[in-house]
Design an enzyme around this catalytic site. Structure first.
Site, short mmCIF file in Angstrom:
data_model
loop_
_atom_site.label_atom_id
_atom_site.label_comp_id
_atom_site.label_asym_id
_atom_site.label_seq_id
_atom_site.Cartn_x
_atom_site.Cartn_y
_atom_site.Cartn_z
N ASN A 1 -0.84 3.36 4.68
CA ASN A 1 -1.99 3.21 5.57
C ASN A 1 -2.88 4.44 5.52
O ASN A 1 -4.11 4.34 5.46
CB ASN A 1 -1.50 2.99 7.01
N GLU B 1 5.47 -2.96 11.08
CA GLU B 1 5.79 -3.37 9.71
C GLU B 1 7.21 -3.92 9.62
O GLU B 1 7.81 -3.93 8.56
CB GLU B 1 5.62 -2.18 8.75
N ASP C 1 11.86 -4.23 6.69
CA ASP C 1 10.91 -3.18 7.06
C ASP C 1 10.20 -2.71 5.79
O ASP C 1 10.87 -2.40 4.79
CB ASP C 1 11.65 -2.03 7.73
N ASP D 1 -3.27 -3.95 6.27
CA ASP D 1 -3.29 -5.33 6.78
C ASP D 1 -3.03 -6.33 5.65
O ASP D 1 -2.33 -7.33 5.85
CB ASP D 1 -4.64 -5.63 7.43
#
Length: 398
Positions: free
Chosen positions: A268, A303, A260, A277
């Site tokens: 983000n 993620e 993770d 991304d």
């Protein structure tokens, strides 16, 4: 229309229809050029058959030569396309020797020492050798699937058709002194009918192979995550179930690694979704490179990633996770400021007994949670045994 003309038009018609069909397939699948080669092969064989029955204005000798050149090029295209379709390297030298030798012998017995029977034998033996060459190329892959096995058998049957059938008919009804009556002979009739049948069978097999390619591509699309290029959750679960079953039958160890990305939501929010991304794509690329072809790697959440490692125990899976963690945290990611460091946390669990995917993932997820809770950028292991084992032990004690 007389029967001879009807039979003579049978093969050109079949060849043109099949050539058009392969051309349409290629127009919709441009990334498979072997389909275009197949279209060219069948389209070239059509004038070859027509010129066996009809004579061009500049004479019979030139007409027959052009006809056999068409046959030779068509045979080269067909054999090359079949070999390429099944991932084999095209044996250009072997193809050149077989077809070139047959055509050279044909020219010799036409211009130097005219003999129709030997011209027939020359071309048929050349094509028979080519069929055996294709069979030899398909032999290593003949058990990979039904189309491989069928085409392998058809190649052997084609070789027998060109050699054994030709010899038997020539011995029984030959030799052929001239073309007078040749196109009404048992040789020509059996040649046309056998070629029509084999052409249809080979084309049907190749159409099936093309359809399987499309189905495989569609399945890959539905099971692949477009951003990471890894398997999506469904694809990973399907692949992992297959690997777990295979390892159980072989008695081999298997381990699961969950990963993770740390503080991904904050990254983000601060740098934008485009940067997020890129982070996912970069991590996925490193994961895919490390996993190789031995296991299954997938993006199972926003993620969150998973890797199933056959032939790996808890210790080797831990080394795998530590290598990925170190390698990833030490590298820079394009598009992010140079000071930004992205890390990942890992949970590792090794399979015990015939433990299924769900409990194995649950244990790896618990280990991952410990890694996230204890400061992130770390690897934690699951030492717990599956719930089913505890239940079994409890029953045994009682």
């Amino acid at each position: 229309m007389d029967t001879g003309l009807l039979i003579a038009l049978l093969n050109p018609t079949i060849a043109l229809v099949l050539g058009a069909a392969f051309l349409v397939l290629w127009l919709h699948q441009r990334h498979r050029p072997y389909l275009a080669v197949l279209a060219a092969s069948y389209c070239l064989s059509a004038p070859g058959f027509l010129l066996q029955y009809f004579t061009l204005p500049f004479g019979m000798v030139a007409t027959k030569l052009i006809s056999n050149i068409c046959f030779t090029i068509a045979a080269c295209c067909l054999s090359s396309a079949i070999v390429v379709r099944y991932g084999r390297r095209v044996p250009y030298i072997g193809i050149g020797i077989m077809t070139g030798g047959g055509l050279a012998a044909f020219a010799w017995f036409m211009f130097v020492q005219p003999d129709l029977t030997w011209r027939v034998l020359s071309m048929n033996f050349g094509f028979g050798g080519l069929s055996l060459l294709v069979a030899a190329e398909l032999r290593p892959v003949r058990n990979n699937g039904p189309t491989e096995k069928i085409l392998f058998m058809l190649s052997l049957l084609s070789a027998l058709n060109f050699t054994a059938r030709t010899l038997i008919v020539v011995i029984a009804h030959g030799p052929f002194p001239s073309y007078d009556g040749f196109y009404g002979s048992s040789y020509w009739t059996t040649a046309l009918l056998s070629h029509a049948l084999l052409s249809l069978l080979i084309a049907l097999c190749l159409f099936t192979a093309a359809a399987l390619d499309v189905m495989k591509a569609l399945k890959a699309e539905t099971q692949t995550d477009p951003l990471s290029g890894l398997l999506n959750r469904r694809g990973f679960e399907d692949r992992a179930a297959f690997l777990l079953d295979r390892c159980a039958k072989a008695g081999s160890p298997v381990a699961l690694v969950l990963a993770d990305l740390d503080h991904f939501k904050a990254l983000n929010d601060r740098h934008g979704h485009e940067a997020g991304d890129r982070v996912i794509a970069d991590f996925a690329a490193k994961l895919r490179f490390a996993t190789g072809t031995r296991g299954a790697a997938g993006r199972i959440g926003g993620e969150e990633f998973a890797v199933l490692l056959p032939l790996s125990d808890l210790a080797s899976a831990r080394l795998f996770a530590e290598a990925i963690r170190t390698y990833y945290s030490a590298g820079a990611i394009d598009g992010l400021p140079s000071g930004v460091r992205v890390t990942a946390s890992f949970g590792v669990a090794a399979r015990t007994g015939n433990e299924g995917l769900a409990p194995l993932m649950r244990r790896a997820d618990e280990a991952l949670y410990k890694a996230k809770r204890n400061g992130r950028d770390s690897v934690r292991l699951s030492y717990e045994r599956p719930e089913t084992v505890f239940v079994a032990e409890a029953v045994g004690v009682g």
